[in-house]
Structure formats: structure tokens, C-alpha cells
Motif scaffolding. Structure first.
Motif, PDB file in Angstrom:
ATOM      1  N   ASN A  23      11.046  10.657   0.749  1.00 29.87           N
ATOM      2  CA  ASN A  23      10.369  11.374  -0.215  1.00 29.87           C
ATOM      3  C   ASN A  23      10.155  12.854  -0.093  1.00 29.87           C
ATOM      4  N   HIS A  27      12.085  14.875  -2.895  1.00 27.04           N
ATOM      5  CA  HIS A  27      10.930  15.061  -4.030  1.00 27.04           C
ATOM      6  C   HIS A  27      10.015  15.978  -3.660  1.00 27.04           C
ATOM      7  N   LYS A  31       4.366  11.824   0.270  1.00 28.94           N
ATOM      8  CA  LYS A  31       3.252  11.085  -0.361  1.00 28.94           C
ATOM      9  C   LYS A  31       2.901   9.734   0.441  1.00 28.94           C
ATOM     10  N   ASP A  35      -1.259   7.045  -3.113  1.00 31.15           N
ATOM     11  CA  ASP A  35      -1.123   7.909  -4.480  1.00 31.15           C
ATOM     12  C   ASP A  35       0.053   7.100  -5.035  1.00 31.15           C
ATOM     13  N   GLN A  37       2.901   5.481  -7.503  1.00 32.50           N
ATOM     14  CA  GLN A  37       3.775   5.998  -8.402  1.00 32.50           C
ATOM     15  C   GLN A  37       3.402   5.357  -9.752  1.00 32.50           C
ATOM     16  N   ASN A  39       5.319   4.880 -13.961  1.00 27.44           N
ATOM     17  CA  ASN A  39       6.485   4.909 -14.784  1.00 27.44           C
ATOM     18  C   ASN A  39       6.002   5.725 -16.200  1.00 27.44           C
ATOM     19  N   LYS A  73       9.592   8.623 -12.944  1.00 27.58           N
ATOM     20  CA  LYS A  73       8.418   8.248 -11.950  1.00 27.58           C
ATOM     21  C   LYS A  73       7.838   9.449 -11.690  1.00 27.58           C
ATOM     22  N   PHE A  74       6.484   9.219 -11.741  1.00 25.10           N
ATOM     23  CA  PHE A  74       5.329  10.132 -11.288  1.00 25.10           C
ATOM     24  C   PHE A  74       4.364   9.964 -10.312  1.00 25.10           C
ATOM     25  N   TYR A  75       3.943  10.719  -9.543  1.00 27.64           N
ATOM     26  CA  TYR A  75       2.742  10.306  -8.533  1.00 27.64           C
ATOM     27  C   TYR A  75       1.673  10.766  -9.470  1.00 27.64           C
ATOM     28  N   LYS A  76       0.496   9.956  -9.276  1.00 28.42           N
ATOM     29  CA  LYS A  76      -0.692  10.100 -10.119  1.00 28.42           C
ATOM     30  C   LYS A  76      -1.481  11.571  -9.839  1.00 28.42           C
TER      31      LYS A  76
END
Length: 92
Positions: A23, A27, A31, A35, A37, A39, A73-76
Motif C-alpha cells: 500500500n 498508494h 494504511k 481505516d 476502504q 467503493n 477505492k478510497f480510504y475513509k
């Protein structure tokens, strides 16, 4: 059986370290499991935005998805500023 359990525990820890290294390399940040992920649809629901607003925010660079084979995808934790903006605008 104790030796097998200890070996499995060590292998599990090695796996988690490899995921963290992957990661960070691809990225940009480390992470952890705390935390989650999200969508594309979860992000739209979380921010209270439509598909067209989502596309516009990505185009403007306000949202930066990770492009993965299963979709964006995103990390919150990366959505905090946009969440505050959505809350300020009364979307959520």
C-alpha cells in the motif's frame, strides 16, 4: 500444536506487513485495518452526492480514487475534508 500456531501467527504478521508495504509503495501512504476502504457507491452515499458530482470532483482532483480492478477505492480518512464540506452544504 504450539509450534504450528506460533508459525501461523508469524506468517499472519508477515502478511500484514507485506500488505502495508504494498500500500505504501503503490498508494503513497501506510494504511492500517482501522481505516476501511470504501467503493464508489459507498463514497457517494457517505458524501451525499450524485454520480455527476462524483465525476466532477474526481476530474477536479478533489477526490483521488485508487484505480483497482474491482473499481475505484478510497480510504475513509482521505474523505474527511469532503465530508465536512458536504455537511456544511447540508447534503448530509
Amino acid at each position: 500444536m504450539n509450534k504450528i500456531d506460533a508459525l501461523l501467527d508469524i506468517l499472519s504478521k508477515i502478511y500484514h506487513l507485506l500488505v502495508l508495504v504494498y500500500n505504501s509503495k503503490y498508494h503513497g501512504e501506510l494504511k492500517f485495518d482501522e481505516d476501511p476502504q470504501m467503493n464508489r457507491q459507498e463514497v457517494k452515499d457517505y458524501l451525499g452526492i450524485s454520480e455527476s458530482t462524483y465525476k466532477r470532483m474526481v476530474k477536479q482532483g478533489r477526490l483521488k480514487p485508487m484505480k483497482l480492478p474491482g473499481g475505484d477505492k478510497f480510504y475513509k480518512s482521505k474523505l474527511l475534508s469532503e465530508y465536512k464540506e458536504s455537511k456544511r452544504r447540508g447534503r448530509i
